[in-house]
Motif scaffolding. Structure first.
Motif, PDB file in Angstrom:
ATOM      1  N   ARG A  81       0.820  -1.211   0.000  1.00 44.48           N
ATOM      2  CA  ARG A  81       0.000   0.000   0.000  1.00 44.48           C
ATOM      3  C   ARG A  81       0.859   1.269   0.000  1.00 44.48           C
ATOM      4  O   ARG A  81       0.532   2.254  -0.669  1.00 44.48           O
ATOM      5  N   PHE A  82       1.959   1.227   0.740  1.00 41.56           N
ATOM      6  CA  PHE A  82       2.809   2.403   0.851  1.00 41.56           C
ATOM      7  C   PHE A  82       4.068   2.304  -0.023  1.00 41.56           C
ATOM      8  O   PHE A  82       5.069   2.964   0.228  1.00 41.56           O
ATOM      9  N   ASP A  83       3.988   1.454  -1.072  1.00 43.22           N
ATOM     10  CA  ASP A  83       5.063   1.320  -2.059  1.00 43.22           C
ATOM     11  C   ASP A  83       6.400   0.920  -1.446  1.00 43.22           C
ATOM     12  O   ASP A  83       7.467   1.288  -1.952  1.00 43.22           O
ATOM     13  N   ASP A 100      -7.661  -4.723  -3.333  1.00 34.52           N
ATOM     14  CA  ASP A 100      -8.715  -3.774  -2.960  1.00 34.52           C
ATOM     15  C   ASP A 100      -8.199  -2.561  -2.206  1.00 34.52           C
ATOM     16  O   ASP A 100      -8.773  -1.477  -2.312  1.00 34.52           O
ATOM     17  N   ARG A 101      -7.111  -2.735  -1.451  1.00 29.25           N
ATOM     18  CA  ARG A 101      -6.700  -1.664  -0.539  1.00 29.25           C
ATOM     19  C   ARG A 101      -5.259  -1.192  -0.706  1.00 29.25           C
ATOM     20  O   ARG A 101      -4.869  -0.204  -0.085  1.00 29.25           O
ATOM     21  N   ALA A 102      -4.495  -1.890  -1.514  1.00 27.10           N
ATOM     22  CA  ALA A 102      -3.073  -1.541  -1.586  1.00 27.10           C
ATOM     23  C   ALA A 102      -2.573  -1.324  -3.012  1.00 27.10           C
ATOM     24  O   ALA A 102      -1.363  -1.307  -3.249  1.00 27.10           O
ATOM     25  N   ILE A 106      -2.964  -8.829  -9.682  1.00 35.57           N
ATOM     26  CA  ILE A 106      -2.478 -10.191  -9.915  1.00 35.57           C
ATOM     27  C   ILE A 106      -1.987 -10.327 -11.351  1.00 35.57           C
ATOM     28  O   ILE A 106      -2.658  -9.894 -12.284  1.00 35.57           O
ATOM     29  N   PHE A 107      -0.822 -10.945 -11.519  1.00 36.86           N
ATOM     30  CA  PHE A 107      -0.301 -11.160 -12.873  1.00 36.86           C
ATOM     31  C   PHE A 107       0.116 -12.603 -13.117  1.00 36.86           C
ATOM     32  O   PHE A 107       0.321 -13.003 -14.269  1.00 36.86           O
ATOM     33  N   ALA A 108       0.240 -13.403 -12.066  1.00 32.76           N
ATOM     34  CA  ALA A 108       0.670 -14.798 -12.244  1.00 32.76           C
ATOM     35  C   ALA A 108       0.133 -15.638 -11.095  1.00 32.76           C
ATOM     36  O   ALA A 108      -0.341 -15.127 -10.077  1.00 32.76           O
ATOM     37  N   GLU A 238       0.419  -1.724  -8.962  1.00 31.77           N
ATOM     38  CA  GLU A 238       0.012  -1.190 -10.258  1.00 31.77           C
ATOM     39  C   GLU A 238       0.961  -0.104 -10.752  1.00 31.77           C
ATOM     40  O   GLU A 238       1.132   0.080 -11.957  1.00 31.77           O
ATOM     41  N   GLY A 239       1.598   0.640  -9.838  1.00 32.15           N
ATOM     42  CA  GLY A 239       2.477   1.735 -10.229  1.00 32.15           C
ATOM     43  C   GLY A 239       3.852   1.319 -10.709  1.00 32.15           C
ATOM     44  O   GLY A 239       4.655   2.178 -11.104  1.00 32.15           O
ATOM     45  N   LEU A 240       4.141   0.023 -10.684  1.00 33.42           N
ATOM     46  CA  LEU A 240       5.421  -0.445 -11.209  1.00 33.42           C
ATOM     47  C   LEU A 240       5.517  -0.087 -12.688  1.00 33.42           C
ATOM     48  O   LEU A 240       4.525  -0.169 -13.414  1.00 33.42           O
ATOM     49  N   SER A 241       6.698   0.316 -13.151  1.00 42.65           N
ATOM     50  CA  SER A 241       6.821   0.771 -14.541  1.00 42.65           C
ATOM     51  C   SER A 241       6.475  -0.346 -15.518  1.00 42.65           C
ATOM     52  O   SER A 241       6.702  -1.529 -15.245  1.00 42.65           O
TER      53      SER A 241
END
Length: 346
Positions: A81-83, A100-102, A106-108, A238-241
């Motif tokens: 949640r806090f990166d 839902d909160r952080a 899911i990708f794998a 989600e914010g990963l490049s």
């Protein structure tokens, strides 16, 4: 503004904009990937199991890969949640919280080396215990000490909360003489050492215990097994490049192709990984809503009108989940059939 000055200013603004985007891209690039690992057992036991896989990841991606261990699942969710972490291995329940909160996605999905499509939650007692079933546990609960799982654990908490307790109209924290919350390993050892009377566990952890502490595993008796639980997901923030997501996805989904790689993840009880997405959580979301529905239906403090309103809302959400799950199952079946047809044609 004169025409000549405007001609000089516009390229300057464009140049500054380009420079800004380059700085932003540079800031997005990371030299250390932080990997969260939920606490199914003590971190000193987990670290050597994960190290060969994480070292391969670091070499493939060209960045340091730093494991993040915590005392409970919530800390790994909060870290995302806090990166503070970039991706994590979660159970389905904790993955749902992360999505839902952080800001997780899911990708794998892990694929067990035993070839099973998932795993099962268990209730365990000591081998010498007179308890033989859920009915025995519930009938004697007021005299028993119960080892429950981490509140964000799928197999240790969510699944037994619904199938063992909610479906029988009771709440675990209210019926036992004493209730403790611990990780899977601690629960199993506590039962084996007669420190608790009954506890939650799962089949994956049982296999690990049989390898690490066979003498303790022999002291356990399984008195209940759940329906199938989907295999564990891998979740990135989600914010990963996007470039890092692409490289990470390529690494994960190809890992396990060689015998050497399979040997490195065998201690984790995995053979390889498959692609997945947030829809993997649909059955888990159903369980969570079923549990909420059972709680509301049995809540005498609510007036009839309020209870019916809340139940109607939950039923509508359950209907929506059911439609989404059927659509996913149909798409999976169609894809599988297409794969068979292609293979036969070849």
């Amino acid at each position: 503004m004169s025409l000549n000055l405007r001609r000089l200013t516009l390229p300057l603004i464009a140049g500054l904009g380009l420079l800004g985007s380059q700085f932003a891209a540079a800031e997005e690039e990371i030299d250390t990937l932080r990997f969260g690992i939920i606490s199914t057992e003590a971190s000193q036991n987990q670290e050597p199991l994960w190290r060969p896989f994480l070292d391969d990841m670091a070499e493939s991606l060209g960045v340091e890969v730093e494991p993040f261990f915590a005392n409970d699942y919530a800390a790994v969710i909060q870290a995302m949640r806090f990166d503070k972490i970039d991706l994590a291995w979660y159970g389905n329940k904790s993955a749902m919280e992360a999505v839902d909160r952080a800001g997780g996605e899911i990708f794998a999905q892990t694929v067990p080396e035993n070839g099973e499509p998932g795993y099962w939650s268990l209730l365990i007692v000591h081998q010498d215990s007179p308890l033989e079933s859920v009915e025995d546990v519930l009938a004697n609960a007021s005299e028993l000490t119960f080892g429950n799982g981490d509140p964000n654990s799928t197999s240790g908490f969510l699944v037994p909360s619904y199938y063992v307790f909610a479906q029988n109209g009771v709440v675990a924290s209210e019926i036992f003489k004493r209730t403790l919350n611990s990780n899977h390993e601690t629960n199993a050892l506590s039962v084996a050492n007669r420190q608790v009377d009954v506890a939650t566990f799962n089949t994956e952890s049982m296999e690990r215990l049989e390898m690490a502490h066979p003498d303790k595993a022999e002291q356990l008796k399984v008195i209940w097994q759940s329906p199938l639980i989907p295999s564990d997901p891998l979740v990135w923030r989600e914010g990963l490049s996007e470039p890092m997501k692409t490289r990470l996805r390529d690494f994960i989904l190809s890992y396990g192709e060689t015998e050497e790689q399979r040997e490195k993840i065998a201690p984790l009880q995995w053979a390889h990984f498959s692609a997945s997405d947030n829809d993997q959580l649909l059955p888990i979301r159903q369980l969570e809503l079923f549990k909420q529905r059972a709680s509301i239906a049995g809540d005498d403090s609510l007036d009839a009108e309020e209870r019916e309103r809340l139940l109607a809302e939950l039923d509508a959400q359950l209907d929506d989940l059911d439609e989404r799950l059927k659509a996913r199952e149909a798409a999976d079946a169609e894809q599988a059939e297409a794969g068979v047809t292609t293979a036969m044609a070849q």
